[in-house]
Write a protein that holds these residues in place. Structure first.
Motif, PDB file in Angstrom:
ATOM      1  N   LEU A 148       7.717  -5.121   5.651  1.00 20.99           N
ATOM      2  CA  LEU A 148       8.091  -6.428   5.108  1.00 20.99           C
ATOM      3  C   LEU A 148       8.501  -6.288   3.645  1.00 20.99           C
ATOM      4  N   PRO A 149       9.445  -7.097   3.201  1.00 25.55           N
ATOM      5  CA  PRO A 149       9.872  -6.996   1.803  1.00 25.55           C
ATOM      6  C   PRO A 149       8.872  -7.674   0.864  1.00 25.55           C
ATOM      7  N   PRO A 150       8.763  -7.176  -0.353  1.00 26.10           N
ATOM      8  CA  PRO A 150       7.941  -7.886  -1.336  1.00 26.10           C
ATOM      9  C   PRO A 150       8.651  -9.163  -1.774  1.00 26.10           C
ATOM     10  N   LEU A 151       7.888 -10.134  -2.224  1.00 24.43           N
ATOM     11  CA  LEU A 151       8.486 -11.338  -2.792  1.00 24.43           C
ATOM     12  C   LEU A 151       9.176 -10.972  -4.107  1.00 24.43           C
ATOM     13  N   PRO A 152      10.220 -11.707  -4.476  1.00 28.15           N
ATOM     14  CA  PRO A 152      10.933 -11.391  -5.725  1.00 28.15           C
ATOM     15  C   PRO A 152       9.976 -11.343  -6.919  1.00 28.15           C
ATOM     16  N   ASP A 153      10.081 -10.303  -7.701  1.00 25.41           N
ATOM     17  CA  ASP A 153       9.313 -10.090  -8.938  1.00 25.41           C
ATOM     18  C   ASP A 153       7.813  -9.887  -8.729  1.00 25.41           C
ATOM     19  N   ALA A 154       7.345  -9.854  -7.492  1.00 27.26           N
ATOM     20  CA  ALA A 154       5.907  -9.728  -7.241  1.00 27.26           C
ATOM     21  C   ALA A 154       5.365  -8.387  -7.731  1.00 27.26           C
ATOM     22  N   ILE A 155       6.052  -7.321  -7.440  1.00 29.73           N
ATOM     23  CA  ILE A 155       5.559  -5.994  -7.810  1.00 29.73           C
ATOM     24  C   ILE A 155       5.547  -5.832  -9.331  1.00 29.73           C
ATOM     25  N   ASP A 156       6.636  -6.224  -9.974  1.00 30.86           N
ATOM     26  CA  ASP A 156       6.698  -6.137 -11.436  1.00 30.86           C
ATOM     27  C   ASP A 156       5.627  -7.009 -12.085  1.00 30.86           C
ATOM     28  N   SER A 157       5.373  -8.158 -11.506  1.00 27.85           N
ATOM     29  CA  SER A 157       4.355  -9.060 -12.047  1.00 27.85           C
ATOM     30  C   SER A 157       2.962  -8.453 -11.957  1.00 27.85           C
ATOM     31  N   ILE A 158       2.685  -7.789 -10.857  1.00 27.97           N
ATOM     32  CA  ILE A 158       1.377  -7.148 -10.707  1.00 27.97           C
ATOM     33  C   ILE A 158       1.211  -6.034 -11.727  1.00 27.97           C
ATOM     34  N   TYR A 159       2.249  -5.241 -11.895  1.00 26.51           N
ATOM     35  CA  TYR A 159       2.168  -4.181 -12.908  1.00 26.51           C
ATOM     36  C   TYR A 159       1.969  -4.772 -14.303  1.00 26.51           C
ATOM     37  N   ALA A 160       2.660  -5.859 -14.613  1.00 28.08           N
ATOM     38  CA  ALA A 160       2.512  -6.491 -15.932  1.00 28.08           C
ATOM     39  C   ALA A 160       1.095  -7.053 -16.111  1.00 28.08           C
ATOM     40  N   LEU A 161       0.586  -7.741 -15.121  1.00 32.03           N
ATOM     41  CA  LEU A 161      -0.760  -8.311 -15.214  1.00 32.03           C
ATOM     42  C   LEU A 161      -1.835  -7.235 -15.277  1.00 32.03           C
ATOM     43  N   SER A 162      -1.577  -6.107 -14.637  1.00 27.01           N
ATOM     44  CA  SER A 162      -2.576  -5.040 -14.612  1.00 27.01           C
ATOM     45  C   SER A 162      -2.780  -4.401 -15.992  1.00 27.01           C
ATOM     46  N   GLN A 163      -1.877  -4.682 -16.923  1.00 26.97           N
ATOM     47  CA  GLN A 163      -2.065  -4.216 -18.294  1.00 26.97           C
ATOM     48  C   GLN A 163      -3.209  -4.956 -18.989  1.00 26.97           C
ATOM     49  N   TYR A 164      -3.546  -6.139 -18.480  1.00 24.81           N
ATOM     50  CA  TYR A 164      -4.549  -6.991 -19.115  1.00 24.81           C
ATOM     51  C   TYR A 164      -5.763  -7.290 -18.234  1.00 24.81           C
ATOM     52  N   TYR A 165      -5.593  -7.146 -16.915  1.00 23.90           N
ATOM     53  CA  TYR A 165      -6.646  -7.532 -15.980  1.00 23.90           C
ATOM     54  C   TYR A 165      -6.883  -6.441 -14.943  1.00 23.90           C
ATOM     55  N   ASP A 166      -8.098  -6.416 -14.411  1.00 24.96           N
ATOM     56  CA  ASP A 166      -8.360  -5.601 -13.230  1.00 24.96           C
ATOM     57  C   ASP A 166      -7.752  -6.335 -12.047  1.00 24.96           C
ATOM     58  N   MET A 167      -6.914  -5.665 -11.322  1.00 26.58           N
ATOM     59  CA  MET A 167      -6.208  -6.323 -10.213  1.00 26.58           C
ATOM     60  C   MET A 167      -6.775  -5.846  -8.874  1.00 26.58           C
ATOM     61  N   TYR A 168      -6.931  -6.787  -7.971  1.00 25.56           N
ATOM     62  CA  TYR A 168      -7.393  -6.497  -6.623  1.00 25.56           C
ATOM     63  C   TYR A 168      -6.456  -7.187  -5.646  1.00 25.56           C
ATOM     64  N   ILE A 169      -6.084  -6.507  -4.602  1.00 25.11           N
ATOM     65  CA  ILE A 169      -5.234  -7.093  -3.578  1.00 25.11           C
ATOM     66  C   ILE A 169      -6.089  -7.274  -2.335  1.00 25.11           C
ATOM     67  N   LEU A 170      -6.165  -8.504  -1.884  1.00 23.85           N
ATOM     68  CA  LEU A 170      -6.969  -8.841  -0.719  1.00 23.85           C
ATOM     69  C   LEU A 170      -6.066  -9.186   0.451  1.00 23.85           C
ATOM     70  N   SER A 171      -6.513  -8.827   1.604  1.00 21.84           N
ATOM     71  CA  SER A 171      -5.759  -9.152   2.805  1.00 21.84           C
ATOM     72  C   SER A 171      -6.691  -9.099   3.995  1.00 21.84           C
ATOM     73  N   THR A 172      -6.231  -9.614   5.071  1.00 19.21           N
ATOM     74  CA  THR A 172      -6.921  -9.494   6.340  1.00 19.21           C
ATOM     75  C   THR A 172      -5.872  -9.190   7.391  1.00 19.21           C
ATOM     76  N   ALA A 173      -6.322  -8.865   8.558  1.00 22.89           N
ATOM     77  CA  ALA A 173      -5.384  -8.544   9.635  1.00 22.89           C
ATOM     78  C   ALA A 173      -5.803  -9.287  10.890  1.00 22.89           C
ATOM     79  N   PRO A 174      -4.849  -9.589  11.753  1.00 29.19           N
ATOM     80  CA  PRO A 174      -5.185 -10.249  13.009  1.00 29.19           C
ATOM     81  C   PRO A 174      -6.078  -9.353  13.866  1.00 29.19           C
ATOM     82  N   TRP A 175      -7.055  -9.930  14.485  1.00 34.34           N
ATOM     83  CA  TRP A 175      -7.974  -9.162  15.342  1.00 34.34           C
ATOM     84  C   TRP A 175      -7.236  -8.491  16.484  1.00 34.34           C
ATOM     85  N   GLN A 176      -6.160  -9.098  16.958  1.00 35.78           N
ATOM     86  CA  GLN A 176      -5.432  -8.579  18.114  1.00 35.78           C
ATOM     87  C   GLN A 176      -4.363  -7.551  17.737  1.00 35.78           C
ATOM     88  N   ASN A 177      -4.340  -7.132  16.474  1.00 34.44           N
ATOM     89  CA  ASN A 177      -3.325  -6.175  16.033  1.00 34.44           C
ATOM     90  C   ASN A 177      -3.984  -5.073  15.201  1.00 34.44           C
TER      91      ASN A 177
END
Length: 81
Positions: free
Chosen positions: A37-66
């Motif tokens: 899947l493609p990233p949302l526009p500017d999402a990756i750059d934004s995470i890198y920029a924010l990570s200069q100031y904050y601890d970043m965590y990416i949360l997700s879940t997955a469907p039980w049937q997949n």
């Protein structure tokens, strides 16, 4: 992760029109659907920029049937980070 940094909805909605073609009840159950899947526009750059100031965590879940969704999402993160 989904719909915050990954553009999930267009792909899932497109597959939702013909679930019988994939033999699954819902498109999020299709093996491999989360892998390229493609990233949302500017999402990756934004995470890198924010990570200069904050601890970043990416949360997700997955469907039980997949079970491939977990591996797909981790591979996606490894590709972009």
């Amino acid at each position: 992760m989904d719909n915050t940094i990954v553009d999930t909805l267009p792909v899932l909605n497109a597959k939702n029109d013909k679930p019988h073609l994939y033999q699954f009840k819902k498109p999020d159950q299709i093996p491999g659907i989360f892998r390229y899947l493609p990233p949302l526009p500017d999402a990756i750059d934004s995470i890198y920029a924010l990570s200069q100031y904050y601890d970043m965590y990416i949360l997700s879940t997955a469907p039980w049937q997949n079970p491939s969704a977990w591996e797909d999402k981790i591979s996606w993160l490894n590709d972009f980070f």
